[in-house]
Enzyme design. Structure first.
Site, PDB file in Angstrom:
ATOM      1  N   SER A  54       0.878  -1.164   0.000  1.00 30.26           N
ATOM      2  CA  SER A  54       0.000   0.000   0.000  1.00 30.26           C
ATOM      3  C   SER A  54       0.920   1.219   0.000  1.00 30.26           C
ATOM      4  O   SER A  54       1.779   1.352   0.872  1.00 30.26           O
ATOM      5  CB  SER A  54      -0.892  -0.017   1.231  1.00 30.26           C
ATOM      6  OG  SER A  54      -1.891   0.973   1.101  1.00 30.26           O
ATOM      7  N   GLU A  55       0.757   2.093  -0.991  1.00 36.67           N
ATOM      8  CA  GLU A  55       1.787   3.106  -1.224  1.00 36.67           C
ATOM      9  C   GLU A  55       1.851   4.174  -0.141  1.00 36.67           C
ATOM     10  O   GLU A  55       2.779   4.985  -0.122  1.00 36.67           O
ATOM     11  CB  GLU A  55       1.635   3.734  -2.610  1.00 36.67           C
ATOM     12  CG  GLU A  55       0.405   4.579  -2.809  1.00 36.67           C
ATOM     13  CD  GLU A  55      -0.731   3.812  -3.455  1.00 36.67           C
ATOM     14  OE1 GLU A  55      -0.805   2.573  -3.270  1.00 36.67           O
ATOM     15  OE2 GLU A  55      -1.559   4.450  -4.142  1.00 36.67           O
ATOM     16  N   ASN A  56       0.876   4.174   0.770  1.00 37.61           N
ATOM     17  CA  ASN A  56       0.987   5.098   1.905  1.00 37.61           C
ATOM     18  C   ASN A  56       1.957   4.588   2.969  1.00 37.61           C
ATOM     19  O   ASN A  56       2.154   5.265   3.979  1.00 37.61           O
ATOM     20  CB  ASN A  56      -0.385   5.387   2.513  1.00 37.61           C
ATOM     21  CG  ASN A  56      -1.161   4.146   2.874  1.00 37.61           C
ATOM     22  OD1 ASN A  56      -1.176   3.174   2.125  1.00 37.61           O
ATOM     23  ND2 ASN A  56      -1.801   4.151   4.024  1.00 37.61           N
ATOM     24  N   SER A  74       8.473   4.277   0.507  1.00 32.31           N
ATOM     25  CA  SER A  74       7.450   3.551  -0.238  1.00 32.31           C
ATOM     26  C   SER A  74       7.619   3.777  -1.739  1.00 32.31           C
ATOM     27  O   SER A  74       7.580   2.839  -2.540  1.00 32.31           O
ATOM     28  CB  SER A  74       6.060   4.011   0.212  1.00 32.31           C
ATOM     29  OG  SER A  74       5.063   3.289  -0.459  1.00 32.31           O
TER      30      SER A  74
END
Lengths: 233, 212, 233, 212
Positions: free
Chosen positions: D46-48, D88
């Protein structure tokens, strides 16, 4: 997705070839991947270019690969601890590309982060910047440095879980995390592999995505400069 | 007459200000930590990945995983934080360190610094020195004023390959303290028993003014 | 070197001015510096440029500063949650500079790391790259993006010690560490200030050198999308 | 005839390979995680700032500090690692993610993707999509083949501002599966009850060959 290998030999199988570029973690003899270095010596892989802040000492760490004449070129910031290095270099038997320490660390991080080039003030006006592209930003001059991508990264961590998540200890972290990111493949040696779930997910230094193979082993962890003080009487 | 290593370190320690983050180079600069003035709290950064560097460990308590940039065993403090080399130099390059105190082979009147190689003879590498002089807020050099042969190491222009160009703010030698200012060097202070004339005689670089 | 302040008001004293650039941590409403944002609203500082991945929601987070018409320009990657934002933007009352999320994060990190520019593939061939310098490396085209330095960084962490060392919790970390590094000054709000020595020095996410002022407070921590599953019967 | 949202997600799930690290976009791509084939172990990014994303939490167990890139509450897994946004996207941009599955407004026969804005109307922003399509190893788009008005969204050239140029490898729609190849698109598979003629009729983009 099994990442754990029994031995350094098995973990390096298929990853070594003559003329390759290897990025290695460690600072001095602290946090160096000593088991993987020993195995690379045993294999005798030749014409290596090695990106590592230091070159080990005579007889330990990367110094062994120098003695064994496996190294064509070092990309390093400081090599003052190694007499054989100095001899080979002054005799022009060894190429050296000196990188400022922060530039080397950032080159590894950038290479791993898909950044092919970045600008830094470091080295502007010195031989390090000669022949490199310069550019002014906001009235100051910077030099373009390149991201570094290695064929293989070898790193040493304290603990790992089976998914490859790594945790380092104290100043043995140093170049290991950026080196791990810049390898097309990355092999890590650790002191202890703990069960999945044993590491706090908030406290992972290198997420497992960067680590392709993993071994556990016993480390000598040699001290380079043993300095102490006396207890007050 | 003139300062010894410890006196130079003590003088350099007066440069420290409360709350500062400071990086000390190898050699005399390392000794500076022994002379931090009372009431001045500084946090020492070690560029191999540590903020809050403590003293050498007691005998038998050395930890191979806990060294400074000179590869010496050290200790941690309650406020210590460890980080990797890219983060360490991010803070150095990003100007977060208030001051670096470094050794030198040569320094010039325009603030050029040479401390990393002697072509054909000695090749150790610049380590983190190029990043430090380019990135930190204030650069103080601590060095002997002259070579073993009595030649000035405070020069009009460096003869050795540079570590950084126009980066030095202040020079502390066994003979005194000099600032790099437009047009040359300015005497800040002479060492004990050293006259301004002595200092000028030992210096190749331009020293400004007849008075301080 | 006292970093702990009693209130957000005191912590922001002397740091706010009209027309300034503020970098804020947070992703959506997760890990946003809600106490500091509320205080900036109370101060009414005008013509702000805010670099933040998102713009809050109507009535919470940075959305409050938009409603209060304190924001001249947003530098963001995604603002889809905010109706007032959309209204002001389409009415040309608000400038927006869209940055790809990774580019924004890297711009903050670069700004804090003394890197004025870096090359990325992200956005090449899109409007984002128009007017920016392009450069080829190894046969691929990249675009030059600038490091971002803010007048002030505001971040939210889980725990801090008095020296300013910060620890974040789960995905509330997000943009906070890079934002913290890129501020000429950085103020952090945390849920708990623990005694010096209570944090493991190997497990500090943001070293205290980046943090100039610190407050402890109670956070609402609003959930934006409450999604759940049912327990199997 | 044709696939529904869940069938599209199930088809997309067949793209996953054991050991892969995968990023799933908002919308239909999120549903893909419900259809991961047995024996295939994938780690969701999850890119967060998270690797190893788990399912939604049980009611009452939501954690405001634990969300995905769609801002939905989620859970962690035993192998989860959290990190900051710069890390990330370092792994995204650096090519460490094997595949991204994303939604689209339009896609072109040269692999151009548009999914972030409609000028003058809708302005949400690209979020992490531009980084994902530029950085990950393989980009799969999942989308409706046509608009509500029946117009093809699989085009010769995108009309909306691009998210990425020549970045899409495979397109999965309610009508079938197409690959981006030199010269145009190539039919990989038709959805249940959809003929190749249907697919061609609904597509503005060049579809190669008379046969698959």
């Amino acid at each position: 997705m099994k990442k754990i290998y029994e031995t350094a030999a098995k973990a390096l199988d298929g990853l070594l070839f003559d003329g390759m570029l290897i990025a290695a973690g460690g600072f001095g003899l602290c946090g160096i991947p000593e088991l993987l270095i020993a195995e690379i010596k045993a294999r005798g892989t030749k014409n290596l270019t090695i990106a590592s802040n230091n070159a080990g000492v005579d007889g330990f760490g990367l110094g062994q690969l120098l003695e064994n004449r496996q190294v064509k070129k070092m990309i390093s910031s400081y090599v003052g601890e190694n007499a054989e290095f100095m001899r080979q270099f002054l005799a022009k038997e060894l190429e050296v590309e000196f990188n400022p320490q922060g530039t080397l660390a950032e080159r590894m991080r950038a290479g791993g982060a898909g950044i092919p080039g970045f600008y830094t003030k470091t080295g502007v006006g010195t031989v390090i910047a000669e022949g490199k592209e310069h550019k002014d930003f906001d009235g100051q001059t910077f030099v373009l440095e390149r991201g570094l991508v290695a064929d293989l990264a070898i790193v040493k961590a304290w603990k790992a879980d089976p998914s490859g998540n790594l945790v380092f200890r104290k100043t043995a972290r140093n170049f290991n995390p950026p080196a791990a990111t810049c390898g097309k493949a990355c092999v890590a040696e650790v002191e202890e592999i703990v069960p999945l779930g044993a590491l706090d997910p908030d406290m992972i230094h290198t997420p497992g995505i960067y680590v392709h193979r993993l071994i556990q082993g016993t480390h000598e962890k040699r001290i380079e400069q043993r300095t102490t003080r006396k207890k007050a009487a | 007459m003139a300062w010894d290593r410890n006196q130079m370190a003590a003088r350099a320690a007066k440069e420290l200000q409360d709350g500062w983050y400071v990086n000390l180079g190898i050699g005399i600069p390392t000794l500076v930590s022994n002379y931090i003035p009372a009431g001045v709290e500084v946090t020492l950064q070690s560029e191999n990945g540590m903020l809050g560097m403590g003293p050498f460990p007691y005998e038998g308590e050395e930890d191979a995983d806990l060294i400074n940039a000179g590869k010496q065993t050290i200790t941690e403090l309650p406020q210590t934080a460890f980080f990797d080399s890219s983060q360490s130099f991010a803070m150095i390059r990003g100007g977060k360190i208030n001051m670096a105190i470094l050794g030198a082979m040569e320094v010039s009147e325009t603030g050029d610094l040479a401390n990393w190689m002697i072509p054909g003879k000695l090749i150790k590498g610049m380590g983190g020195a190029m990043d430090l002089v380019a990135g930190v807020g204030r650069v103080v050099v601590v060095m002997d004023h002259t070579s073993k042969h009595g030649e000035s190491k405070v020069l009009k222009a460096c003869t050795l390959p540079l570590t950084g160009k126009a980066v030095v703010n202040r020079i502390i030698t066994n003979l005194g303290v000099l600032d790099v200012v437009p047009g040359g060097l300015k005497i800040v202070e002479c060492a004990d028993g050293v006259t301004e004339a002595d200092l000028r005689a030992a210096t190749e670089a331009t020293i400004l003014g007849g008075e301080r």
